[in-house]
Design a protein around this motif. Structure first.
Motif, PDB file in Angstrom:
ATOM      1  N   ARG A 148       0.843  -1.197   0.000  1.00 36.20           N
ATOM      2  CA  ARG A 148       0.000   0.000   0.000  1.00 36.20           C
ATOM      3  C   ARG A 148       0.875   1.244   0.000  1.00 36.20           C
ATOM      4  O   ARG A 148       2.022   1.228   0.473  1.00 36.20           O
ATOM      5  CB  ARG A 148      -0.922   0.031   1.220  1.00 36.20           C
ATOM      6  N   ARG A 177     -12.030   1.854  -4.451  1.00 39.45           N
ATOM      7  CA  ARG A 177     -10.623   1.598  -4.137  1.00 39.45           C
ATOM      8  C   ARG A 177      -9.788   1.644  -5.407  1.00 39.45           C
ATOM      9  O   ARG A 177     -10.189   1.100  -6.436  1.00 39.45           O
ATOM     10  CB  ARG A 177     -10.451   0.234  -3.452  1.00 39.45           C
ATOM     11  N   TYR A 233      -5.994   0.902  -7.216  1.00 37.23           N
ATOM     12  CA  TYR A 233      -4.813   0.050  -7.105  1.00 37.23           C
ATOM     13  C   TYR A 233      -3.876   0.309  -8.281  1.00 37.23           C
ATOM     14  O   TYR A 233      -4.308   0.721  -9.362  1.00 37.23           O
ATOM     15  CB  TYR A 233      -5.205  -1.435  -7.134  1.00 37.23           C
ATOM     16  N   HIS A 253      -2.205  -0.951  -3.080  1.00 38.65           N
ATOM     17  CA  HIS A 253      -3.433  -0.203  -2.786  1.00 38.65           C
ATOM     18  C   HIS A 253      -3.056   1.257  -2.534  1.00 38.65           C
ATOM     19  O   HIS A 253      -2.248   1.551  -1.658  1.00 38.65           O
ATOM     20  CB  HIS A 253      -4.126  -0.789  -1.558  1.00 38.65           C
TER      21      HIS A 253
END
Length: 345
Positions: free
Chosen positions: A49, A274, A276, A303
């Protein structure tokens, strides 16, 4: 896609050649310690992330300005409509009994939407001061110059600082009512517990009767939300990939931008969009400034962002958990977005 100035082109950058770690002059790099720590921890956990707070270097900010004008990105237009439609009602709420107030904007940026309010408040000769707060000195300087040119008599109190330090300082300097602007659905970038903690910290730095005007994106048809973060021009893709370009520049990394892709999801069950970055091959990336090698499997993700969408009940619950009450809310004509007035009680 990548944006250079006002043009859009394919990402075709070759990998940046990495120096041996003992030859890299990392002392001369203007390295943000927070970025170093984020990369050191975020790229060595599973799943990997990186925080969206690091999107906004100069190029990222330029790309985001373009995103706000994309036809799929309804958020900016919706909030602009709300502020323009209800600017008179907002002034009545902010200046009850013609009392003076400090209009404190957190993350002011270019102040595009806020200028709607500044113009109306100035025309109505409201007794207020404007205190834009931003961690970007360049953005703040540009906004201050623009505001001073348009409203030379406006009391201006800019703060190049983090939000909570600025609020504490303003509290010591002024007895006026504070009206805090937190626009643009920025609260959607927080996890649920982080959002409550943010508003609690805000609550602790305000006085009873102070207000917060918060922009919040509402849950709606999933296709509308998904398209907003996956536009056909490839602007959001460029925005996401620019984070890797920043690591190449600031941390002597050698990410091959052509070897990563942008991927977006939206879950109507959780209300979370979300973002990515996806590795398109098995590869190892060198982060020279940290002296680490980061392996990626084919299809492995980083992420980079969460954008939460809310129901009215969730907004009410958030306010109560942080010690605020909801005074009222304003919604655009399509019901996509809302600006909610919280009051410290």
């Amino acid at each position: 896609m990548a944006i250079h100035g006002n043009t859009i082109g394919e990402v075709d950058e070759a990998p940046v050649a990495s120096l041996p770690h003992d030859a890299a002059d990392t002392d001369t790099l203007a390295v943000d310690p927070a970025l170093v720590e984020e990369v050191r921890t975020g790229l060595q956990q599973q799943p990997k992330r990186l925080s969206s707070r690091f999107f906004y270097d100069a190029e990222g900010s330029r790309i985001f300005q373009a995103i706000m004008h994309a036809p799929e990105y309804y958020l900016t237009r919706s909030e602009y409509e709300i502020l323009d439609t209800y600017k008179a009602e907002l002034l009545e709420l902010f200046a009850v009994g013609d009392r003076s107030f400090d209009l404190v904007e957190l993350g002011a940026g270019d102040g595009l939407k806020t200028k709607i309010l500044l113009s109306h408040f100035a025309d109505e000769q409201a007794d207020f001061a404007y205190a834009p707060v931003d961690i970007s000195a360049d953005a703040l300087d540009g906004l201050v110059a623009d505001v001073r040119s348009q409203w030379p008599n406006l009391r201006l109190n800019p703060r190049h600082d983090d939000y909570f330090n600025a609020l504490e300082q303003l509290s010591e300097e002024s007895d006026s009512r504070r009206v805090v602007l937190f626009l643009g659905s920025n609260i959607g970038n927080f996890a649920p517990d982080e959002a409550v903690d943010f508003y609690r910290q805000l609550h602790d730095r305000l006085h009873p009767g102070d207000l917060v005007l918060t922009g919040i994106d509402l849950q709606k048809h999933p296709a509308i939300i998904h398209a907003a973060y996956n536009d056909r021009q490839g602007l959001t893709r460029a925005f996401n990939l620019n984070l890797l370009r920043r690591l190449n520049r600031d941390l002597d990394a050698n990410f091959d931008l052509a070897a990563f892709d942008h991927y977006e999801t939206y879950s109507p069950e959780t209300g979370e969009a979300r973002s990515y970055l996806v590795s398109q091959k098995a590869q190892t990336v060198r982060i020279g400034a940290l002296d680490i090698d980061v392996p990626f499997a084919w299809g492995e993700i980083i992420h980079t962002e969460i954008s939460r969408k809310f129901t009215p009940a969730q907004i009410e619950q958030l306010a109560q958990q942080a010690g605020f009450r909801v005074v009222t809310s304003f919604t655009d004509c399509k019901g996509y977005f809302t600006d909610v007035v919280f009051e410290k009680v």
